[in-house]
Design a protein around this motif. Structure first.
Motif, short mmCIF file in Angstrom:
data_model
loop_
_atom_site.label_atom_id
_atom_site.label_comp_id
_atom_site.label_asym_id
_atom_site.label_seq_id
_atom_site.Cartn_x
_atom_site.Cartn_y
_atom_site.Cartn_z
N ALA A 445 -7.70 -0.77 6.80
CA ALA A 445 -7.98 -0.59 5.23
C ALA A 445 -8.76 -1.46 4.72
CB ALA A 445 -6.38 -0.96 4.54
N ALA A 446 -9.26 -1.40 3.27
CA ALA A 446 -10.19 -2.15 2.91
C ALA A 446 -9.68 -3.74 2.85
CB ALA A 446 -10.70 -1.57 1.50
N ASP A 447 -8.50 -3.95 2.75
CA ASP A 447 -8.23 -5.38 2.81
C ASP A 447 -7.90 -6.07 4.15
OD1 ASP A 447 -5.90 -4.15 3.99
OD2 ASP A 447 -4.54 -4.63 2.20
N GLY A 448 -8.36 -5.28 5.27
CA GLY A 448 -8.37 -5.98 6.66
C GLY A 448 -7.17 -5.56 7.50
N ARG A 449 -6.03 -4.92 6.85
CA ARG A 449 -4.93 -4.55 7.49
C ARG A 449 -4.99 -3.16 8.26
NH1 ARG A 449 0.02 -6.19 3.26
NH2 ARG A 449 -0.91 -8.63 2.90
#
Length: 541
Positions: A445-449
């Motif tokens: 995901a865009a948040d790095g998860r």
């Protein structure tokens, strides 16, 4: 007085020899009558005896010896008469009519046979030397589907390949936005499209050169895979959507360039570019490999369609590697390797996923397989894994300087079973950060998860006759959102149903007819659907 004595002695010796000759002949007659001698043995011994008893009279009655006897007068007439009688006696008792001894004929025959054997042996050695002569090239017996093999001394050159083409009509029945969906309607498209195109396979020409040196089996492989439609530049190179514009040219996908070294005892190492381990059996056992399946872009087709890629499995891909395959032990084999690490890719677009282009460690993949036979039942069971660390992730909300990274992990299991005319395939995969459709597509995901994903497909086939084969399959690929993520347009599910028939015209050529339905859905409920019908031909050699 002395002269008379000598003449009397010679006369006695002559009479004694004649008597012994008569006795010997009589003895042979007795032994023949008692059955102690066969006809052949009797004739041989009698002829040999007469030959040695009368060496000057060993010609036929019309031969030179008889003439000589006539010239010498009647002093030998008694002996000659006795010799002739004995010869007639031998002939009467099945002796050879030729006074040449039988054992001489046998010896000559044996010598001739030995000479013929030596000649045949010499010819065989010459032929063997010619076969292994590096200057002589010959063609091995052709086996359908195994290509053409040319043998040049200790080196074998194999050429194999395939060509296919299909007419495909695709009709999107629903078109809504599904970011990362594989349906042709996923971008809101609702327009029908016709194409003459490749299926999941492009064309292919594979050259394999093999030899054995110092007990090591060596091979070099070059695989060229051109399409029939115009190519265009893009992220996926020859596999990017095509460009149906005049003066275009086809694309060439040079997928295979590798060497192998090893043997059946120690296993085999591979160095170069080839299909990866994870997901390879899933695509090789997929029936849509020989048809079209989900079309992808049909209005502007690239080198290939999607088949069941993204709707049942993640594409294995062709990746630079150093891998090792163990020897096969009672049907069990293991493979493991390090692979060129691939970038994290934002396939959905619009900043939906993080990307990464930095890799300090390789990708690792491994697979175990077991092949077995139980009567008419044949099968394979396999399981594989994949791991890669993605570094310095970036996105619209994540700066590279944060140093955020993630380790991608995935596993798979599958089986293929065949019983008489029936065949079935079942496959399942699950990953964390793996993504969907392609390796590391929208996996983070865009948040790095990391996002979890999973998928499966089931396939059944039945050979109605030796020429006609029917196939049906269903598959799903799911992509879940990351923790606390809210991306409504992101693809949640891709699925498809495929029905196809394959009709074999010859060992090389088969006709294909297929129907496929593909559907993509997003996390917010958006849907995109399409239906396609395809017909074409595939040739393998």
């Amino acid at each position: 007085m002395l002269t008379a004595t000598v003449l009397a002695g010679l006369s006695a010796m002559t009479c004694s020899q004649a008597a012994r000759a008569d006795d010997y002949t009589d003895l042979l007659d007795i032994l023949r009558a008692k059955g102690s001698l066969t006809k052949g043995e009797y004739g041989t011994l009698l002829t040999k005896h007469l030959h040695h008893s009368h060496p000057s009279l060993d010609r036929d009655d019309d031969g030179p010896a008889r003439s000589a006897r006539g010239a010498r007068g009647t002093s030998e007439s008694g002996t000659g008469t006795r010799y002739a009688a004995d010869m007639r006696h031998a002939r009467t008792h099945d002796a050879s009519p030729d006074v040449t001894p039988v054992f001489v004929d046998a010896r000559d025959a044996a010598n001739n046979a030995a000479a013929s054997a030596r000649s045949a042996h010499d010819s065989m050695l010459a032929a063997q030397q010619a076969v292994h002569d590096p200057g002589l090239v010959h063609v091995a017996k052709y086996v359908p589907g195994k290509g053409l093999t040319f043998q040049a001394g200790e080196i074998a050159i194999n050429l194999s390949g395939f060509v296919n083409g299909f007419y495909t009509y695709n009709s999107p029945s629903t078109g809504q936005t599904v970011a990362g969906g594989v349906s042709t309607g996923a971008g809101g498209n609702k327009f029908d499209a016709s194409a003459v195109r490749n299926g999941l396979l492009p064309a292919g020409l594979i050259t394999k050169i093999t030899t054995t040196q110092e007990g090591i089996d060596l091979a070099a492989v070059f695989g060229m895979y051109p399409g029939i439609d115009n190519a265009t530049n893009g992220a996926f190179n020859a596999n990017t959507g095509g460009s149906p514009v005049g003066l275009g040219t086809a694309g060439l996908d040079f997928r295979q360039i590798y060497i192998t070294a090893g043997n059946k005892k120690w296993g085999t190492f591979k160095v170069g570019r080839d299909i990866a381990l994870f997901g390879s059996d899933a695509i090789l056992f997929d029936a849509t490999l020989l048809s079209v399946g989900s079309t992808g872009s049909n209005a502007a087709p690239g080198n290939t369609s999607l088949g069941r890629i993204g709707v049942g499995y993640v594409y294995a891909d062709w990746i630079p590697q150093i891998s090792y395959a163990s020897p096969v032990w009672h049907g069990l084999q293991g493979s493991v390797g390090i692979f060129q690490p691939l970038d994290e890719f934002n396939f959905a677009g619009d900043g939906s996923s993080a990307t990464s282009t930095y890799h300090s460690s390789p990708m690792v993949q491994g697979k175990f397989s077991y092949d077995f036979t139980a009567g008419d039942l044949k099968g394979r069971i396999w399981a594989g894994f994949l791991a890669q660390h993605q570094q310095r992730l970036t996105s619209s909300i994540l700066a590279q300087s944060t140093g955020r990274g993630a380790t991608v992990e995935a596993g798979e299991i599958g089986t293929k079973l065949s019983y008489k005319g029936f065949e079935g395939v079942a496959y399942y995969y699950r990953g964390s950060g793996l993504g969907t459709t392609g390796l590391f597509f929208d996996g983070i995901a865009a948040d790095g998860r990391k996002r979890d994903s999973e998928g499966f497909y089931v396939q059944g086939a039945y050979s109605v006759t030796k020429r006609l084969r029917l196939v049906g399959s269903y598959g799903v690929s799911n992509l879940y959102q990351g923790p606390m993520e809210l991306d409504p347009d992101l693809v949640k599910r891709n699925e498809s149903e495929v029905g196809a028939l394959f009709y074999k015209i010859t060992d090389w050529l088969q006709l294909v007819g297929e129907y496929a339905h593909t559907e993509s859905s997003a996390h917010n409920g958006n849907k995109a659907k399409d239906n396609s019908a395809s017909g074409g031909a595939v040739l393998f050699f």
